[in-house]
Design a protein around this motif. Structure first.
Motif, PDB file in Angstrom:
ATOM      1  N   GLN A  38      -2.849   7.989  -6.457  1.00 21.43           N
ATOM      2  CA  GLN A  38      -3.607   8.736  -5.243  1.00 21.43           C
ATOM      3  C   GLN A  38      -4.171   9.911  -5.330  1.00 21.43           C
ATOM      4  N   GLN A  90      -8.337   8.334  -1.555  1.00 20.56           N
ATOM      5  CA  GLN A  90      -7.894   7.613  -2.755  1.00 20.56           C
ATOM      6  C   GLN A  90      -8.334   8.347  -4.177  1.00 20.56           C
ATOM      7  N   TYR A  91      -9.417   9.246  -4.167  1.00 22.13           N
ATOM      8  CA  TYR A  91      -9.698   9.751  -5.396  1.00 22.13           C
ATOM      9  C   TYR A  91     -10.156  11.330  -5.444  1.00 22.13           C
ATOM     10  N   ARG A 110      -6.214   1.106  -5.393  1.00 15.91           N
ATOM     11  CA  ARG A 110      -6.939   2.070  -5.974  1.00 15.91           C
ATOM     12  C   ARG A 110      -6.784   1.888  -7.552  1.00 15.91           C
ATOM     13  N   ASN A 153       0.734  -1.160   0.248  1.00 18.17           N
ATOM     14  CA  ASN A 153      -0.025   0.014  -0.016  1.00 18.17           C
ATOM     15  C   ASN A 153       0.786   1.250   0.017  1.00 18.17           C
ATOM     16  N   LEU A 178      -0.345   4.098  -0.493  1.00 16.97           N
ATOM     17  CA  LEU A 178      -1.063   5.433  -0.120  1.00 16.97           C
ATOM     18  C   LEU A 178      -0.665   5.887   1.144  1.00 16.97           C
ATOM     19  N   LEU A 204      -7.217   1.202   3.870  1.00 16.32           N
ATOM     20  CA  LEU A 204      -6.892   1.067   2.130  1.00 16.32           C
ATOM     21  C   LEU A 204      -6.187   0.022   1.781  1.00 16.32           C
TER      22      LEU A 204
END
Length: 881
Positions: A124, A315-316, A111, A96, A98, A108
């Motif tokens: 990210q 994430q978005y 993604r 990960n 992120l 998380l």
């Protein structure tokens, strides 16, 4: 199908009465949503069956040689070590990026990095367009959820939903189905809360499905593909979903009781929850019906909740994503008197992001901008590997990042005003800025690599500005015997710059119950919002010093009690009393406000930085000093070496500030790492029941970071021997050792080469200062403790001139009354009795050369050279030399 491991997770043993789903690693492919806990199960949702250890271990072995098998969740009576062994062997599949320092934050996994609309290169915080489609009935699934007993029937979801919710006019246009709106509502809600855009793709070519299918193609199939077949019937598994870059969602079309027109909210929450996995989120705990991504379904809410929204924003991005420059600023509209503008539920998703907004004014007037961090405190934690839920820990979503705002001129770049002085979680306010007609810009920014939600407001007209004062933020008044680096730090938490020429600092003597000013320091210049002003005795001893005072030593009295007061003209605006209450110059109480002088790197600081509750005892702690910078809440460092059997907790499954142990190094003869001194050894004792969970790093005062050991030792216990009350049985990390830590076996008693290189510390910085030992725990269920640490140095180069005279304090003399025979390379600590009549007290520690010994009744001399080595050449009296 990707070559990487596709893992799915479901309680696969006798789950007819309940549904529990567990955590996955990044390349895990699907998660299942679960229903109520059976009345016959315990508080964790476990039914009590007899264990089948042999068969289970056999299945583990098969899993290890065939990565295409789905991952198991565990029988309730399985031994913890067996469960951990399986997950540890799959640990490398989890990656990960992120949250590299805390990979489980918001649970998380990964993604979307490529979609049919955006193509590749997504990372990210990037807004993303996802298409979604229904696979035609008759599309092959296989055992897509990997559940024991799952059918291999083709998808029949469309016919099933027609049966349960009605078919409407029928036909190929699925948007006319009564049940279509539930899917549309779910994706619309995720679009409202994140930077994602969702587009229904009416076409689906029926290609490979169930975790093995190709990526989405516009006009051919969606990124997110939806189907279903019989999984386990009534109750049991409701659905499963694969992680990005695969969005396959599979419903149990045998669950005719749950999926019905009488339970549309439950149906929608299953869709939303499963798509949460499709966005890259794992299950989160505890099960208290406050988070969509909890393992158990709930109808206590509708769709994503706070924790889920934070995950989506991280994430978005937020719904206004792509407003990262003034050219792409989100327009708030035209502000007018009595009609303020606002934007709510926005977020900064890391410390490199900027959110830009624009607003238009139509007349010359005063305008104010308010930035309001938002968030609550709630319990949050991982799902355990056996399917049960952890109790979680308090997570404060209000203070994840300290936000600030700038008001920019019509050119989108010239800063007209800034507010960045308040502590995390507090409002920032640009008050009554006079603007002409035009379009202006706002920049919102944060200071942490995390996500922080906020609201923003803009209003026209003169308003009452909140009161704000400069504060005394940090003080170091005692460094031990000689106070040559004392300082006072002021901080401006206000939304505008402050003219310091009207301010003065008064030093107050509080002896005998009286308060008398013994020094007044008049200030000058301007202090910007969020900036610091440091008053010191000597700028060569204090970093970021702005004003030197006349005294080079003993600038500030040592208390019991004394005080420091800040005046705006004749008005007292802030006061710090220490080591007791000085009448008239104490806020609340100051009984516990003490700088004990035990370490030169420790002083008094406001924690959180700049926060002022008007209670000295509450606002100030003894901690590492940071003159001219934000206060540290690290507390008091450990000495080097530390005491034995410290029993300091290493938090489980965690890697943040609570996993960092500071220790203070002083008295090292060399001053430049790599030039006249090098790191020699790091000795550790760590108690931990599964050392393979641990990542250990050592960080120098200059920030150089060396990996000591990562993931070594598998299921072994401990570094060193925690039961050794003298802390001699240590793990010694030494670049000259004969074997690497990677080839050793726990508990690693002896010397080992670390994974990193101590030469990385050789950057010319001073070894004396605060070193950081970071011990991260990368998996659940095994807690540990730091028991002992010592960092040793070697003096190098030709920097040891003789120091043989009595005048320089480096000679010991005396008459020996008992035999003392010191072995080669023995160590004498400071203030240790060397023999009956001699005490070494001129430094911290000295090292003996070979053959140093003295005898009863003999007068002797011993010398300490420039490197701190104690030696003598023969046992004769000084007169005979």
């Amino acid at each position: 199908m990707n070559a990487s491991l596709k893992i799915i997770c479901v309680v696969a043993l006798l789950f007819l009465l309940f549904k529990v789903s567990t955590q996955n690693h990044e390349n895990a492919t699907s998660e299942k949503y679960v229903t109520n806990i059976s009345e016959n199960s315990d508080e964790l949702g476990h039914n009590h069956w007899h264990p089948f250890q042999d068969q289970l271990l056999g299945h583990i072995n098969k899993q290890n040689v065939n990565p295409d098998k789905p991952e198991l969740c565990w029988h309730p009576d399985t031994e913890t070590k067996v469960i951990e062994q399986f997950y540890e062997q799959h640990e490398d599949t989890y990656n990960n990026g992120l949250y590299p320092a805390n990979r489980n934050k918001y649970r998380l996994v990964n993604r979307w990095s490529t979609t049919a609309t955006n193509g590749g290169g997504l990372s990210q915080g990037d807004p993303t367009t996802l298409t979604w489609s229904f696979v035609p009935d008759g599309t092959a699934i296989g055992q897509g959820c990997g559940v024991s007993g799952e059918s291999t029937d083709d998808s029949d979801l469309i016919a099933f939903l027609d049966q349960q919710f009605g078919a409407g006019p029928g036909g190929a246009d699925l948007t006319q189905r009564p049940w279509f709106v539930y899917f549309q509502d779910v994706f619309d809600r995720w679009e409202e809360l994140t930077g994602n855009t969702y587009v229904y793709e009416p076409n689906d070519d029926g290609g490979n499905y169930g975790g093995t299918g190709p990526i989405g193609i516009l006009g051919t199939r969606g990124d997110l593909r939806i189907g279903g077949h019989l999984i386990d019937g009534i109750s049991g598994v409701l659905a499963c979903n694969y992680f990005p870059n695969n969005g396959d969602m599979i419903f149990d079309t045998g669950d005719t009781n749950f999926y019905s027109s009488n339970n549309t909210l439950g149906f929608k929450n299953v869709i939303s929850h499963e798509h949460g996995h499709g966005l890259g989120f794992r299950h989160t705990c505890p099960t208290n019906q406050s988070k969509l991504m909890e393992p158990f379904i709930s109808t206590a809410y509708d769709g994503p909740q706070e924790d889920d929204i934070l995950a989506g924003n991280r994430q978005y991005g937020d719904p206004n994503e792509d407003n990262n420059t003034s050219a792409s600023a989100k327009s708030l509209g035209t502000v007018s008197n009595g009609n303020p503008l606002s934007e709510t539920m926005m977020s900064i998703d890391d410390d490199s992001e900027n959110d830009f907004y624009s607003f238009t004014t139509t007349s010359t007037d005063d305008y104010s901008i308010k930035l309001i961090p938002t968030g609550t405190t709630y319990l949050e934690g991982p799902q355990n590997s056996n399917g049960s839920c952890s109790a979680g820990t308090n997570f404060n979503a209000l203070t994840e990042s300290n936000l600030g705002i700038e008001l920019l001129d019509i050119d989108g770049s010239t800063v007209l005003a800034i507010s960045n002085g308040q502590a995390a979680g507090f409002e920032e306010f640009i008050c009554n800025s006079s603007l002409n007609a035009g379009t202006y810009f706002i920049r919102v920014f944060g200071d942490a690599n995390t996500v922080q939600m906020y609201d923003i407001e803009v209003e026209q007209g003169t308003t009452s500005c909140p009161s704000c004062n400069v504060v005394i933020n940090e003080v170091d008044y005692d460094q031990g015997s000689t106070d040559s680096a004392e300082f006072i730090e002021l901080y401006n938490p206000c939304g505008q710059a402050v003219d310091l020429s009207v301010f003065s600092v008064q030093l107050i003597d509080g002896a005998n119950g009286n308060a008398n000013t013994y020094q007044t320091i008049n200030l000058s210049g301007t202090l910007a919002s969020g900036d610091y002003f440091v008053i010191c005795t000597n700028s060569s001893n204090t970093q970021n010093c702005d004003l030197e005072v006349a005294a080079n030593t003993n600038f500030i009295q040592d208390g019991d009690p004394d005080a420091i007061a800040l005046f705006d003209g004749t008005v007292l605006i802030d006061a710090l009393s220490y080591e007791g209450n000085v009448t008239g110059f104490v806020e609340g109480s100051a009984i516990d406000v003490i700088d004990d002088g035990s370490m030169v790197s420790i002083g008094l600081s406001r924690v959180p930085n700049g926060a002022d509750s008007d209670i000295n005892d509450f606002d100030f702690i003894q901690t590492v000093i940071t003159p001219g910078e934000a206060s540290s809440d690290a507390g008091i460092p450990l000495p080097n070496p530390t005491s034995c059997q410290l029993a300091l907790t290493i938090p489980d499954n965690n890697c943040d500030q609570t996993n960092e142990f500071l220790f203070s190094v002083s008295g090292v003869s060399g001053t430049q790492l790599g030039t006249d001194v090098v790191v020699d050894e790091l000795d550790l004792i760590i108690e931990h029941s599964w050392v393979g969970d641990l990542d250990i790093n050592l960080i120098s005062p200059s920030g150089a970071n060396v990996l000591i050991s990562s993931g070594n030792g598998d299921s072994g216990d401990n570094y060193g021997d925690p039961s050794d009350i003298n802390c001699q049985a240590v793990t010694s990390f030494d670049m000259t050792a004969s074997s690497s830590i990677t080839s050793g076996t726990a508990p690693y008693i002896g010397s080992f080469i670390p994974e990193g290189d101590f030469a990385s510390f050789n950057d010319g910085s001073d070894p004396n200062g605060i070193w950081t030992l970071r011990i991260c725990d990368t998996a659940n269920q095994d807690e540990g403790e730091l028991e002992f640490a010592e960092l040793k140095f070697d003096i190098v180069g030709n920097n040891c001139p003789p120091s043989y005279s009595q005048a320089n304090g480096n000679m010991l003399t005396g008459t020996q009354s008992t035999v003392a025979d010191f072995e080669t390379d023995g160590i004498i600590e400071s203030d240790q009795v060397i023999d009956a009549n001699v005490i070494y007290d001129s430094g911290t520690e000295i090292e003996l050369q070979s053959g140093f010994e003295v005898f009863v009744g003999r007068v002797f001399e011993a010398f300490i050279d420039g490197c701190g080595n104690l030696f003598r050449q023969e046992n004769s009296s000084p007169e005979e030399k």
